[in-house]
Design a protein around this motif. Structure first.
Motif, PDB file in Angstrom:
ATOM      1  N   ALA A   1     -16.078  60.212  67.157  1.00  0.00           N
ATOM      2  CA  ALA A   1     -16.124  59.148  66.485  1.00  0.00           C
ATOM      3  C   ALA A   1     -15.396  57.776  67.237  1.00  0.00           C
ATOM      4  O   ALA A   1     -15.774  56.689  67.222  1.00  0.00           O
TER       5      ALA A   1
ATOM      6  N   SER B   1     -21.369  58.535  63.395  1.00  0.00           N
ATOM      7  CA  SER B   1     -20.257  59.355  63.201  1.00  0.00           C
ATOM      8  C   SER B   1     -20.109  59.830  61.785  1.00  0.00           C
ATOM      9  O   SER B   1     -19.714  61.059  61.441  1.00  0.00           O
ATOM     10  N   PHE B   2     -20.878  59.244  60.870  1.00  0.00           N
ATOM     11  CA  PHE B   2     -20.685  59.426  59.107  1.00  0.00           C
ATOM     12  C   PHE B   2     -21.326  60.741  58.972  1.00  0.00           C
ATOM     13  O   PHE B   2     -20.854  61.661  58.034  1.00  0.00           O
TER      14      PHE B   2
ATOM     15  N   ALA C   1     -27.680  60.785  56.871  1.00  0.00           N
ATOM     16  CA  ALA C   1     -26.955  61.260  56.212  1.00  0.00           C
ATOM     17  C   ALA C   1     -27.575  61.858  55.081  1.00  0.00           C
ATOM     18  O   ALA C   1     -26.841  62.691  54.018  1.00  0.00           O
TER      19      ALA C   1
END
Length: 357
Positions: free
Chosen positions: A39, A46-47, A197
């Motif tokens: 990250a 990155s999440f 996500a």
């Protein structure tokens, strides 16, 4: 102090289980640090990687709880109240021993991470992973310590919650809720697609749904064993499985979710629709998840066997051959495999269809 003495003076088998928890914590901590290093170099995307890294964290905490439940120091025995080990104190002992093992693993993960980045010298493979771990970018110390603290804190909290004094579980739990959550997870995955996500969130819902449905599935396996004119052998195997369903069902459901996820990943890789969410550590992270889920189920089976020791002794006193008990155990395992195999395959097929629409 009493908790530390009990941890130090435990049986070698108990110490081995704690070392396995420490090893799982080390693997999880290293994955979290790897995600943090990535990250700092590539903040975009990155999440979702962090969400995928929480999967090893969850199964590590589950494994730590299973090991804590088999610890002799946390099991109710006569005379423990006289030395100050009541129900609350036993929970505290379990939480402390879990925290010690997980903290040791986190420390090992930090040492390995710094060593492979080249920041700790004097050992073989100094800086061997400098490129993989982005050694050219500084890692925020506060963020690294926070991520490493997640492992012992989550495992300690889960242990205290699982071992708190509570009434016994019902023979059947949560099968409709499990099916509903699994369906919600499939819907989220179909809506989000293989990227972003939404996919880890949908898979998490599916895993929670299968975990809730696990006791009901195990109970149904016991009923299936006793179906159609059962003899003494099938009655013994089926009723024992139904009694064990509340404790074996949750880790069984998690293992089914892990198996379904693995089959889905293989199917999507063959179709070119699944990437590597954790980069080069995707394979080791998946292996860690599978091993922790399988070890949790085996550890819970050991716990159940310990609780059945008095029943087995009574059956042997009545003249029951040992071969009968072993055959009944084999019959229970066969029934679980015969039912859970199609469940894993079906969930994997539905997940693959949801992600390739």
């Amino acid at each position: 102090m009493l908790a530390l003495r009990l941890v130090r003076g435990s049986h070698p088998v108990v110490q081995l289980r704690r070392l396995l928890v420490a090893a799982a914590s080390a693997g999880t901590g290293f994955v979290l640090l790897y995600v943090l290093a990535g990250a700092t170099a590539r903040p975009a995307g990155s999440f979702p990687r962090l969400l995928w890294a929480l999967v090893p964290l969850a199964v590590t905490a589950q494994f730590a709880v299973a090991v804590a439940r088999t610890d002799p120091a946390t099991r109710p025995r006569e005379g423990l109240d006289a030395v100050g080990l009541g129900p609350v104190q036993r929970v505290l002992v379990a939480a402390v021993s879990t925290a010690i093992a997980c903290t040791l693993g986190s420390a090992l993960a930090l040492a390995a991470f710094l060593h492979l980045r080249g920041e700790l010298t004097g050992l073989p493979f100094d800086g061997a992973g400098a490129g993989l771990l982005h050694a050219d970018r500084p890692v925020p110390v506060a963020a690294a310590l926070t991520l490493l603290a997640l492992v012992p804190l989550s495992a300690c909290a889960a242990t205290a919650l699982a071992l708190r004094p509570h009434p016994p579980l019902a023979p059947q739990t949560a099968l409709p809720w499990g099916i509903a959550l699994t369906a919600c997870g499939l819907a989220v995955e179909a809506y989000a697609g293989p990227g972003g996500a939404g996919m880890p969130a949908g898979w998490a819902l599916t895993a929670v749904g299968l975990s809730l449905a696990g006791p009901g599935i195990a109970y149904a396996c016991g009923a299936l064993v006793q179906a159609v004119r059962p003899g003494a052998m099938r009655l013994l195997a089926g009723r024992t499985l139904q009694e064990e369903a509340p404790r074996l069902g949750r880790p069984l459901g998690v293992l089914c979710a892990v198996g379904a996820g693995a089959l889905t990943a293989v199917a999507l890789r063959e179709r070119g629709g699944f990437g590597v969410p954790l980069g080069p550590l995707t394979g080791p992270a998946c292996a860690l998840v599978v091993l922790c889920a399988a070890a949790t189920l085996l550890t819970r089976a050991v716990e159940v066997r310990q609780d059945r020791s008095a029943t087995h002794a009574a059956l042997r006193d009545l003249g029951t051959p040992g071969a009968v008990l072993r055959t009944a155990a084999t019959l229970r395992a066969t029934a679980l495999v015969a039912v859970c195999g199609p469940v894993v395959w079906g969930v994997a097929q539905l997940t693959s269809l949801a992600l390739t629409r």
